[in-house]
Every structure is written in structure tokens, then in C-alpha cells.
Design an enzyme around this catalytic site. Structure first.
Site, PDB file in Angstrom:
ATOM      1  N   GLU A 472      87.937  16.400  96.059  1.00 21.96           N
ATOM      2  CA  GLU A 472      88.034  15.423  94.974  1.00 21.96           C
ATOM      3  C   GLU A 472      88.914  15.844  93.801  1.00 21.96           C
ATOM      4  O   GLU A 472      88.896  15.175  92.761  1.00 21.96           O
ATOM      5  CB  GLU A 472      86.635  15.021  94.476  1.00 21.96           C
ATOM      6  CG  GLU A 472      85.806  14.341  95.551  1.00 21.96           C
ATOM      7  CD  GLU A 472      84.453  13.842  95.076  1.00 21.96           C
ATOM      8  OE1 GLU A 472      84.043  14.205  93.944  1.00 21.96           O
ATOM      9  OE2 GLU A 472      83.796  13.098  95.826  1.00 21.96           O
ATOM     10  N   GLU A 568      83.245  10.280 102.663  1.00 20.75           N
ATOM     11  CA  GLU A 568      82.043  10.493 101.836  1.00 20.75           C
ATOM     12  C   GLU A 568      81.533   9.158 101.365  1.00 20.75           C
ATOM     13  O   GLU A 568      82.305   8.336 100.855  1.00 20.75           O
ATOM     14  CB  GLU A 568      82.342  11.362 100.608  1.00 20.75           C
ATOM     15  CG  GLU A 568      81.998  12.812 100.719  1.00 20.75           C
ATOM     16  CD  GLU A 568      81.936  13.500  99.361  1.00 20.75           C
ATOM     17  OE1 GLU A 568      81.322  12.925  98.433  1.00 20.75           O
ATOM     18  OE2 GLU A 568      82.488  14.589  99.222  1.00 20.75           O
TER      19      GLU A 568
END
Length: 888
Positions: A472, A568
Site C-alpha cells: 500500500e 485485499e
């Protein structure tokens, strides 16, 4: 030195060089270890491998760190300075070898090393192997090894003062520590939204003294390509020597055990040129016929044959110098990023690039989840029983891929070997997560060694699918999560220096056949085209995405955005009451308003989000006398149904968006707390994990209720053969009856490895009394052994009419005792007199598990298997079974 060998398809006689082996290892786990703190007030027995928290707990100095508030109450441990002192003996023969090295496979994290009161080196990364030449410091007889650990919290603070990188700290609700991004250490050890802060310290992997002459074979990488009817196997052996800048003569060989009991042998004389740092590489190129090995496949798509490869280094007298044994698999894997119109034609979704894995030439939809460390204390995370339990649980729900998340650790050799054996592909993040990172010379030097060792250590595993630079951080930088907008350019330069300039060339040189993604989520090639930081890293037309939204109605198929690959996504739920009670004995803690549960919830507004999600679909009154117990149970219903809907949406979207992966967050847990996991701490399955067995089923009828009231019906087929001449049955039920009020049947078909929208017209927009009905879908096909029921609930369950309180009868009979694993199987027969939603069975006092759970029952009878480690009478199991279900 390169060697090329073409292998004839016959068995060879192999000369094993096993006499007078010149490499010896002294395992330091057998040394007498003592652990002391800085002022000497604590002195207890130490363990290697081990860690300070574990050793202090064994000695009774601290309690169970996962109990109560002990994660905070024991935090003083991480602020102290700790020393491990070990005593061991060596002989004159040991010290007569040319090399005497002290090796730490893993040391956590900042430490100073002494032997016999003489400094020999220091450590600053838990992710690398350290090798110290200690020949001059060692003595015949007893030796004393001392490792002094700096407080990781203090070490992080000191580095941050010189090399600050955002963010400074985790959110306050995490109850964590600051500046973990300054250390090459498990990032989650300073706390995360799903786990406690336990800043670990210790020798968390094996430590040993190695004695050898001349050369030692440290690692071997295997590079496998399919060319026509042959496999090309390139072996690259990484050696360490006692000499620099010298030419050494040796015999380099390999044996490969293949089908039919054959052993293929290759080898030849080599001249090894050692470098200034005393390292060297030797290469061996081999050609193997496809007829003597079988292909390795991911779970659900075929078998996982593994072949023993032995690599030997011998001297001119045929004496083995060093030896490595590997298990390898033969398969091809590619990440395909190409013009999406090739798959989607001229549709509006055809903009951008595809993002899918092609294994052995076939595009496979990747089903699975995300793996966090098996234990928050890294020295306990390699427990083979826990790894086996978690990985077989993943295998059993059709998992084909796990993403090893970038805030944890590189897992044990055993973990990757089990993934090889179980057919679970690994999306491997490097250990950087949710932060910017410093790029000073010391930090980058640590990273360089970490990446080199990680890739060379893991590269031979057929389960490794790709490498990803971080978790991320591209999105964090573009989204300005942690810094002022004016600092964007600085952090972009640092980002490129770390992940592109430092890591990328290492990975691509050491493992050129696997894709290296800079980040996750990312737009992949498009992000690289845009200078490695995409304008929108979540662009649905490229790469992978992470998606979390706790405000929307998560049971609604129409709320989720498109993606090429969902790596995710998830929702929180509560742990079961049984598991929660292992963390507290105080009944006052069993309330959402208790300080205990406030302490355990690390997600900002976490309980509010769970409650809001439940309230959209389920009815739970605050004045219910069983409110807390139902809150726990209903949260698991909400999580399971939300993940079911979202996952099926992604599987359906293979048809019109070419979505090709669904890895939900997260597989496992590290403590007894609210989290996104499908498996609780201790291994107990939540309802989500049982539901995953259905929503990941290889063949599934998957309906989608549109906002218009129409129902689209997809047939999902994850098999290599098409489905044809089949029937989809749609049954309409009243909530009060087990007899359908209407049944319709439709022709059905789907190509191999596809999601196919069926030519079925169902509209509910003009259906009267939608709050009184639900729909059940099933498939009948001669070529399909099983396909689960699926359902549409037109209205939220909290507003349905006719859902009655059921009468439930349970009867248990013993089936057999299995000889293979000594487990006992029982049949559990369940009879009901009305529709039952989310029937949840428990046998808390018995050591075993149900094969299925969380049932939606629209039939009067089902049978479920129960497997137990105990050989008990059926009546005992029957009496132990309790149940819950949803009712308004």
C-alpha cells in the site's frame, strides 16, 4: 563457471561423495543459555531459537502476553536491554579447519555480538542471515557467546531523529509504539489494527558454528523453463569460500529423482573464481524430457508432484565439500498484463490492461486470502503444527493463492515447503507496509542484503508466484496518507530509490522469470509508465486493488467497484465467546463497553462499523438479555455474508471485466480480538471460513440481484472441462415453509475456466410480498460431482415475515476410526421443522471439527460429518453439541 548437460532418458549410476565430509555444523540450541536484563535484576534460562518474551513467560516473570491487558503491562520488556549468554565447547579438530563461522539465520534485531569477551560484529535486521568469522576469537574447550540486544523502541527512536520518515507513530487506538519503519523488523511487532504491540527481541531462528575447508554451498536457485517437449533447468549455486580472488578446482554435480524410480545425474569439473568478498557462483544447465516429470498445479487444478534435487560440491579427491537438498516442481507461471480488449473485445471494460496469472499455459482465477504472521512473537511463528493447521484449512476451502503480507515476516522454510506440497501459490510481499521508509546508506545496505538472501533462499519453491515491493505504499504516497502535500516529491524520490533503484534490479537479476511488482495495490505496467506512482493506483482497468468500505450495504452485489484483481478486501467480526474467554476470566469484560474490549479493538470506530453493518440486514435489540452473545454471533454472520457477496461479485466479473483474483483479508489471527480473520487465534474456524468453502467452490450457481429487481444468474466453472446439457433449478420459498411455492428450471452451460452469465430471466420487481420469500439456486449436471446451493434474499432479514422459531433435533452416530491419522468420524444428523438461517453447531468440550457449519436450511434433514481426535461414544458427542441460529 557454466556447464551444459543434456540428459538422456535413462537411469545413471551416481557416485555419492559421502566420506570425509569437510563441512561440520555445531548447533547452538544445545548450548547452556542465560538471559539477563541490563541491571542484572532478572536472570533466567534462555533458549535458541527463542525470544525474550517467550523466555520470560517460561520463567514466570511475565504472564501470557495475549491475556487481559498484558500486551501493555509487559511493554517494559521492550524498553530494557537484554543479553543472551551461551556457553559451549569446541575441539582442537574443529578449530583446525580453515573457516570457523558463527551463523545466525535470524536475529531480532539490533544487537552486538561477542565471543570470549571480544567483539565480533553487530546486527541490525531480523530478515537476514549473519555470518561472522570467529576463528581468531574461539578457543579449545569452553567458549562464551554473548549477544546484547538494544531496545527496539529506543533504536527506532534514535534512527528517526536522523532519518525521519512518515508516519511517526501508529494511531493511538493501536496501543502501539513509534518509528517501526526505521528498523528492518516485523512492522506489525509495534502493533497493527488486528494485533497487539509486542516489540520482540531474541535469536528467533537457528544459530550455529560452521567449520569447513575451502568452500561451502550456501544456497541454490533453480530456473525452470519449458521449451517444446523439454524442461530447461538452470542451477545456480551460491558459494562462500575461505579465500578471495583465487581459482579453486572442484567437481559440481546434481542428481534429480524423477518418475519411474529413475535418478538423473549431471556434473563436471569446474574452476571457481572467488570474488573479493570470498563468494562465488557456479552454474549448471540441464535439459530434461517432459516424459520423466509431471507438471505442478495449484490446488484445485491438478496434482503437486515434487522432485528431490541434490546438489553437490566435491573436491578433486571425490570428497564431498558441501551439499544441498531441495524439492522442486516443474511448472510455468506468468503475470499477463496485456491490452484488455484481447479478452473483452470492444466493451467499455476493455480499456487498460489485463492482470491475471497464467499457469502451465492456462489463465486461472486465483482464489484465496492474505496471510499474516502465525504468531505475533516471531520465534513462535514457525511452529509446524500451527502452520499445518492453517495451511490445510486454507487448502480445504479451495485456496489456490495466499498473499504473504508485507508487514510481517518472510515465513519459515517449512511454510513454503508445505505451500509447495498443498498447491498454494504465494504472492510474496517484501517486508514494507503502510509507511514511507528512510533511504540512508545503512538502511539501503540492510535492504540490499535482505532482498538478495530472501530471493535466493525462496526462489526454488514452485509455490512462489511473484514478488511485490510493498503493501500500500504507492497508494499511501499518492493519497498523501502521512505527510504534507509539499513533501510528495521528496518521498517519491525516496520511494523510487528504495523499490526501483535498489530492490528491482536485485530481484530481476536473481529471479528473471518471475514478475516483480513495485507495490500492492498497483496499476502494474501502467504505474511504471507513469513514473512508478500512478495518478490513481486504484484504477479498476489495471493491476490489483484493495477495497474496504464499512458504510455501504455489504450484502448488496451492486455496491462494489470493478477490479482486474482483488488482492485485499474484508470486514471485521468478533471472536467467538469460547475464544474470547481464553483471554479473560472476568465476566465484566464480556461487554462491548468494557475497558477490556475497548482495548482489544484497534480499528478506529470498529465496533460502530460492525454494528452498522449488522443493522442494515439483521435485527438485534439492545435490550435483548443475550445481546452480547448474539452480537458476537451476528457479527460473524454479517462478515461471512458480506465476504460471500463481494467474492461472488468478483468471480462473476470474470465474465464482463476479466476480474481474475479474489484474495480476501485475512486468513488467520494473532490474538483474541475483533479482526478481519476467517480463522480465530487457536485455529477455530469462523463462519467466514466455512462460507469460503462454498463461495470458492469450483462450480457454483451465483445469482446477482440488481437494483432493478432483475436477477442475473452466473455459472462459475473453475475446471478444465466445460459444463453443458445442464439445468439450473430456481426454487421460491416462503420463510415459514420447507416446501417451495414455485420451482423453475433453466438450461445451463459454461466454458472451461469461465464465468458465464446464463440466459435466464428472473425479475422480482413486480413480485408481491418480497418480504415473505427467498430463492434457492442449484445445478444438476452429469459432469459435476457437487455444486452448493446458493440463495437470494430479496429483503433484509430483519424485515422478513414468516421466519419462525425452529424445532431442531440432532442425532449422532459413529462411522469409523481412521487408521491413517487415528481420527474418529461421526455422522451428525440434523432435522428441522421450518426454515433455519445460519445454524451454527459447537462441540466446545470435544477436540474435533465439523466439516460444514453456518447452514441455511430449507430442507427438513441434513447430515454433516464431525471428525474428532477422541474416540468417544456417539451419545457423549451428541450431548456436547450446542447450536445457535438467526431469528428476528
Amino acid at each position: 563457471m557454466k556447464m551444459n548437460t543434456c540428459v538422456l532418458l535413462q537411469a545413471f549410476v551416481f557416485l555419492f561423495y559421502v566420506n570425509n565430509v569437510t563441512s561440520v555444523r555445531l548447533d547452538l540450541s544445545a548450548a547452556h543459555w542465560k538471559l539477563t536484563n541490563k541491571n542484572g535484576s532478572i536472570a533466567v534460562r534462555g533458549s535458541v531459537p527463542g525470544g525474550v518474551y517467550t523466555d520470560l513467560n517460561k520463567a514466570g516473570i511475565i504472564g501470557d502476553v495475549l491475556y487481559g491487558f498484558n500486551d501493555v503491562l509487559s511493554r517494559w520488556v521492550a524498553y530494557d536491554t537484554w543479553t543472551y549468554t551461551g556457553k559451549f565447547n569446541v575441539s582442537a579438530a574443529d578449530l583446525s579447519t580453515e573457516a570457523v563461522n558463527l551463523v545466525f539465520d535470524g536475529i531480532d534485531t539490533v544487537a552486538f555480538v561477542e565471543i570470549n569477551n571480544t567483539p565480533v560484529g553487530s546486527t541490525s535486521s531480523m530478515f537476514v542471515r549473519y555470518v561472522f568469522n570467529v576463528k581468531e576469537q574461539m578457543q579449545i574447550g569452553e567458549n562464551v557467546l554473548k549477544i546484547t540486544f538494544v531496545s527496539p523502541i529506543e533504536a527506532a527512536n534514535i534512527r528517526s531523529q536522523k532519518h525521519f520518515a512518515a508516519p511517526a507513530c501508529v494511531p493511538d487506538v493501536y496501543n502501539g509504539e513509534c518509528h517501526v519503519n526505521q528498523l528492518r523488523k516485523m512492522q506489525a511487532s509495534f502493533s497493527w489494527d488486528w494485533g497487539p504491540a509486542l516489540p520482540s527481541v531474541g535469536i528467533w531462528k537457528p544459530a550455529y558454528i560452521e567449520f569447513y575447508n575451502s568452500l561451502i554451498l550456501r544456497t541454490v536457485t533453480t530456473h525452470i523453463k519449458k521449451v517444446d517437449s523439454h524442461w530447461q533447468l538452470r542451477l545456480l549455486a551460491y558459494l562462500e569460500s575461505t579465500k578471495s580472488n583465487e581459482i579453486l578446482q572442484a567437481y559440481f554435480s546434481a542428481s534429480l529423482q524423477v518418475e519411474g524410480g529413475q535418478t538423473l545425474v549431471f556434473g563436471g569439473d569446474v574452476d571457481i573464481n572467488t570474488k573479493e568478498d570470498k563468494t562465488a557462483e557456479v552454474e549448471l544447465n540441464i535439459t530434461i524430457s517432459e516424459n520423466v516429470v509431471r507438471m505442478w498445479w495449484p490446488n484445485g487444478y491438478g496434482d503437486q508432484p515434487l522432485y528431490e534435487l541434490n546438489v553437490y560440491l566435491s573436491n578433486s579427491h571425490d570428497v564431498e565439500i558441501s551439499h544441498k537438498k531441495l524439492l522442486i516442481g516443474f511448472r510455468t507461471i506468468e503475470l499477463i498484463e496485456e491490452d484488455a480488449s484481447i479478452k473483452l473485445g470492444n466493451s467499455t471494460s476493455a480499456k487498460g490492461l489485463t492482470f491475471y496469472f497464467k499457469v502451465n499455459g492456462y489463465p486461472l482465477f486465483m482464489k484465496g486470502s492474505n496471510w499474516i504472521p502465525a504468531n505475533i512473537l516471531p520465534e513462535l511463528g514457525s511452529d509446524e503444527r500451527i502452520i499445518d493447521s492453517l495451511l490445510t484449512s486454507a487448502r480445504d476451502i479451495h485456496t489456490a493463492m495466499l498473499r504473504v503480507w508485507g508487514g510481517g515476516i518472510y515465513e519459515s522454510d517449512y511454510f513454503y515447503t508445505r505451500c509447495d506440497q498443498l498447491g498454494i501459490l504465494v504472492w510474496q510481499d517484501f517486508m514494507f507496509a503502510c509507511a514511507m521508509y528512510p533511504v540512508d546508506a545503512e538502511f539501503l545496505s540492510n535492504v540490499k542484503t535482505e532482498i538478495e538472501q530472501t530471493v535466493t533462499n525462496l526462489q526454488h519453491h514452485p509455490s512462489i508466484a511473484l514478488w511485490s515491493g510493498n503493501n500500500e505504499n504507492e497508494a499511501a504516497l499518492r493519497g498523501n496518507w502521512y505527510s504534507k502535500p509539499s513533501e510528495f516529491n521528496k518521498y517519491k524520490q525516496d520511494y523510487i530509490k528504495l523499490y526501483v533503484d535498489t530492490i528491482k534490479p536485485i530481484v530481476e537479476a536473481l529471479d528473471p522469470n518471475r514478475r516483480y511488482l513495485i507495490s500492492s495495490p498497483t496499476n502494474g505496467l501502467e504505474s511504471e509508465k507513469e513514473g512508478y506512482i500512478a495518478t490513481n493506483p486504484y484504477d479498476p482497468h489495471y493491476g490489483d486493488t484493495h477495497y474496504y468500505n464499512y458504510i455501504i450495504d455489504n450484502w448488496d452485489y451492486n455496491v462494489y467497484p470493478a477490479t482486474r484483481f482483488a488482492s485485499e478486501y474484508g470486514f471485521q467480526s468478533m471472536p467467538s465467546l469460547a475464544v474470547l474467554k481464553t483471554a479473560t476470566k472476568d465476566h465484566k469484560d464480556l461487554s462491548l463497553d468494557s475497558e477490556f474490549l475497548k482495548h482489544r479493538q484497534h480499528h478506529p470506530n470498529g465496533y460502530v462499523y460492525i454494528e452498522q453493518q449488522m443493522d442494515k440486514r439483521l435485527m438485534l435489540e439492545k435490550n435483548d438479555t443475550k445481546y452480547f452473545e448474539k452480537f458476537l454471533f451476528y457479527s460473524q454472520i454479517s462478515q461471512a455474508m458480506s465476504l460471500k457477496v463481494q467474492t461472488e461479485y468478483y468471480r462473476q466479473s470474470q465474465a464482463d471485466w476479466y476480474t481474475m483474483g479474489a484474495l480476501y483479508w485475512q486468513l488467520n489471527d494473532v490474538w483474541q480480538a475483533p479482526s478481519w480473520s476467517g480463522i480465530e487465534h487457536g485455529g477455530r474456524w469462523k463462519m467466514l471460513h466455512y462460507f469460503a468453502n462454498t463461495f470458492f467452490a469450483p462450480v457454483l450457481v451465483s445469482p446477482r440481484l440488481l437494483l432493478s429487481g432483475d436477477v442475473d444468474v452466473y455459472l462459475l466453472n473453475d475446471r478444465f472441462v466445460p459444463i453443458f446439457d445442464s439445468k439450473i433449478t430456481v426454487e421460491f420459498f416462503n420463510w415459514s415453509s420447507l416446501v417451495p411455492i414455485k420451482t423453475e428450471s433453466y438450461d445451463a452451460a459454461a466454458e472451461a475456466l469461465s464465468s458465464k452469465k446464463q440466459n435466464i430471466e428472473i425479475d422480482l420487481w413486480d413480485e408481491p410480498n418480497l418480504d415473505e420469500i427467498f430463492l434457492r439456486f442449484s445445478l444438476k449436471s452429469d459432469g459435476v460431482a457437487s455444486s452448493p446451493y446458493n440463495y437470494i434474499f430479496p429483503k433484509p432479514l430483519k424485515s422478513v415475515k414468516g421466519l419462525n422459531v425452529p424445532r431442531i433435533q440432532i442425532h449422532v452416530t459413529k462411522v469409523k476410526q481412521r487408521r491413517v491419522d487415528n481420527l474418529t468420524e461421526y455422522n451428525v444428523d440434523i432435522r428441522v421443522d421450518t426454515v433455519v438461517l445460519f445454524l451454527w453447531l459447537e462441540a466446545a468440550s470435544v477436540d474435533g471439527h465439523f466439516e460444514d457449519n453456518g447452514f441455511i436450511l430449507a430442507q427438513p434433514y441434513i447430515r454433516v460429518k464431525y471428525t474428532s481426535k477422541s474416540n468417544m461414544k456417539p451419545q457423549k458427542l451428541e450431548k456436547s453439541i450446542t447450536f445457535q441460529y438467526y431469528v428476528n
